[in-house]
Every structure is written in C-alpha cells, then in structure tokens.
Design a protein around this motif. Structure first.
Motif, PDB file in Angstrom:
ATOM      1  N   ARG A   1      -6.216  -6.907   2.433  1.00  0.00           N
ATOM      2  CA  ARG A   1      -4.992  -7.505   1.909  1.00  0.00           C
ATOM      3  C   ARG A   1      -4.846  -8.919   2.481  1.00  0.00           C
ATOM      4  NH1 ARG A   1      -2.486  -4.701  -2.316  1.00  0.00           N
ATOM      5  NH2 ARG A   1      -3.184  -2.538  -2.113  1.00  0.00           N
TER       6      ARG A   1
ATOM      7  N   VAL B   1       0.848  -1.192   0.000  1.00  0.00           N
ATOM      8  CA  VAL B   1       0.000   0.000   0.000  1.00  0.00           C
ATOM      9  C   VAL B   1       0.880   1.236   0.000  1.00  0.00           C
ATOM     10  CG1 VAL B   1      -1.863  -1.185   1.210  1.00  0.00           C
ATOM     11  CG2 VAL B   1      -0.138   0.057   2.527  1.00  0.00           C
TER      12      VAL B   1
ATOM     13  N   ARG C   1      -6.156   1.237   4.660  1.00  0.00           N
ATOM     14  CA  ARG C   1      -5.536   0.808   3.411  1.00  0.00           C
ATOM     15  C   ARG C   1      -5.140  -0.666   3.439  1.00  0.00           C
ATOM     16  NH1 ARG C   1      -2.789   5.560   4.392  1.00  0.00           N
ATOM     17  NH2 ARG C   1      -0.737   4.536   4.517  1.00  0.00           N
TER      18      ARG C   1
END
Length: 323
Positions: free
Chosen positions: A54, A37, A50
């Motif tokens: 993931r 990121v 962010r």
C-alpha cells in the motif's frame, strides 16, 4: 549551562521536533492505509501482510524509519526528560496531516483537546527542569519495580483489547499497550545510542539492542491494529503520545539516574500538567464518541464512509480524523 550542554541541546531539540513531525506523518499515513484493507480482529498478526504494497503505508514506514533515526540522534545528545516530552508534538502534526489526507477542515474541539495534551506535557517539562544525561542502565533489583509496573500495564491493555466487548475499551487497551512499549523502546534506544557513541560494535555486545528489536516491532504491530480498529486518529494517538514520553521519563528517573525538580511546589505543578493531559484526552474521546454518533447524518465532506466491520462504539478510534 556549559558550552557542551548548549551544543547538545542545539542538536537534541531540533532532532526531537523533526522526529515528532515524521512520526506524525507516519501515524496519519498508516492510519489511512489500514482503512484500505479488510478489518480483522484486535491483535491481528496478519495485518502486515495485507498492508504491504500500500503506497500510503510504505510512506508511513519511511517516515517511521526517519523519525526513529532522528529520535536516536536526539537521545544521543539530550536527556530522556527533555527529548521524550518534545515527541508529543507528533500529535499535532498527525492531526493536521490526517485532516489534509481526508481533505477536510480540522475539528476545533479535537484540535483544542490535542493542544491541551501538548500543553500539559510542555508544562510538565518546564516545571520538572530535567537534568542529567545518563545512558547506562542500573542493574539488578533496581530494575524490578518499574519493570513489573510496565509489564502489568501492558498486559492489562492487551487484556482489554482481546476480551472487551466495548469498541472504545478495545482501542484504548491497544493504545495503552502501544504507548508503554513505545516508551520502553525509547528508553532502551537511549542506552543503545550511548553504546554506539562508544563504538560501532558496542551495542551488539549488550542485551538492550536485542530487546529493542523485539519490543519495538511489537509496539509497531499494536499501533497498526489500533489504527485499524478505531475510527478517529487523535484520541487514541493522544493516549499513545502521552504514555510514550511519560514512560520514557519514568525510565530516565528510575533506571538511568536522571533527575527532576522534586520540591513540593514542583510536584504540584507536574501533577497539574498531568491533569491537563488527562482532561485533553477525555475531551478528545468525548468528542470522538459524539462525532461517531452524529456521523450518519453529516455531509460527505465531513464524514468518513462507513466501512465493513467497524464498531460504532469506538470513541478512541483513529482513522478518518477530524482533529
């Protein structure tokens, strides 16, 4: 050693080592994920947003939760002076797993530096001969000296992270603050674990659980910022994993009535163990700085691609470990 003590250690030691393995996996996975990121400023509060979604970061979260559960089990059955030093083995697990994730061989110098950190804490544990298994905090002014020292160390670390122009000092500051908060969390978790053994609702009647719910996530946020701000995993993780158990040991001695060998010879041995830890961290940071300088000319097999926003002066950094 009594039979009851033997049973307690039979539970505490494996739980602590397995918890360290989970924490090592979590550190390696999260460090790798933070590089996927955009790099923000130190103490970036939006980093979690962010990272959510993931896959590697989610694996790291799952490993963190499992590691914390195992740590809680270990603390419920063993003294802080035993459990916390065992958790430093997470450094070795993290170094190996990070190298596997990066598909490269471990760097021998950084591996040796990590081994020195583990050996130093192991020596400290052997010489200190921890005893006692307190799970009740002292009250009143007895908490102040260590509490003030931990708060000051955390604020100094955050100050370096926020205002230093040196990338290595910023990451070192983040690592110091993270290690202190992790050690404080472990100490308070020891108390919470004892309260759970007294009754499932007992922890909710005391302030310690609520402090853990604040300090623990704050330490975790700082660790993620540390992972992103740096480049190599092992040096800063060595600072975190060394400070974490040392703060835990200090809490056990100062706040919970645990004891350690205090003879002059033992104190010398404990100081020597601490010196070995410092040498290991210094070796790691020096090697990381050297690799950071040499990195542009190295082959792709042994280097991490340069990323936007990285600081070349980040010898204490984390991701892309060659340890």
């Amino acid at each position: 050693m009594t039979a009851a003590t033997g049973v307690s250690l039979f539970v505490a030691v494996p739980a602590a080592v397995l918890g360290a393995a989970c924490m090592g996996l979590a550190s390696a996975a999260q460090a790798r994920a933070t590089k996927e990121v955009e790099t923000g400023k130190p103490l970036d509060l939006t980093l979690f947003r962010r990272l959510v979604g993931r896959p590697l970061w989610l694996i790291g979260i799952a490993a963190t939760v499992l590691g914390l559960v195992l740590q809680l089990v270990a603390l419920a059955y063993g003294p802080l002076l035993l459990v916390q030093p065992l958790l430093v083995t997470s450094l070795m697990f993290a170094g190996f797993l990070s190298a596997r994730l990066e598909r490269r061989r471990p760097d021998r110098v950084m591996s040796f530096g990590g081994l020195l950190c583990v050996a130093g804490l192991a020596a400290f544990l052997v010489v200190a001969r921890p005893s006692g298994n307190g799970d009740v905090l002292l009250t009143g002014s007895a908490l102040l000296p260590l509490g003030i020292a931990l708060a000051a160390l955390t604020l100094i670390g955050l100050g370096f992270a926020a205002y230093s122009r040196s990338g290595s000092l910023r990451v070192l500051g983040l690592a110091v603050a993270t290690g202190v908060l992790y050690g404080l969390t472990a100490g308070l978790m020891k108390v919470v674990a004892g309260q759970f053994r007294a009754g499932i609702d007992e922890p909710f009647k005391h302030w310690t659980l609520y402090i853990v719910c604040v300090v623990g996530p704050l330490g975790f946020l700082l660790s993620q910022n540390t992972f992103q701000q740096g480049r190599f995993l092992t040096p800063a993780l060595a600072v975190i994993t060394a400070l974490d158990p040392l703060v835990g040991v200090a809490i056990g001695l100062s706040w919970m009535g645990e004891s350690a060998n205090g003879t002059p010879l033992a104190l010398f041995g404990e100081a020597l163990g601490g010196l070995v830890i410092v040498i290991g961290i210094a070796m790691l940071s020096t090697r990381a700085s050297h690799l950071s300088v040499d990195q542009p000319g190295e082959s792709a097999e042994h280097t991490e691609a340069e990323r936007p926003g990285s600081d070349p002066d980040d010898g204490y950094g984390l991701a892309g470990s060659t340890c």
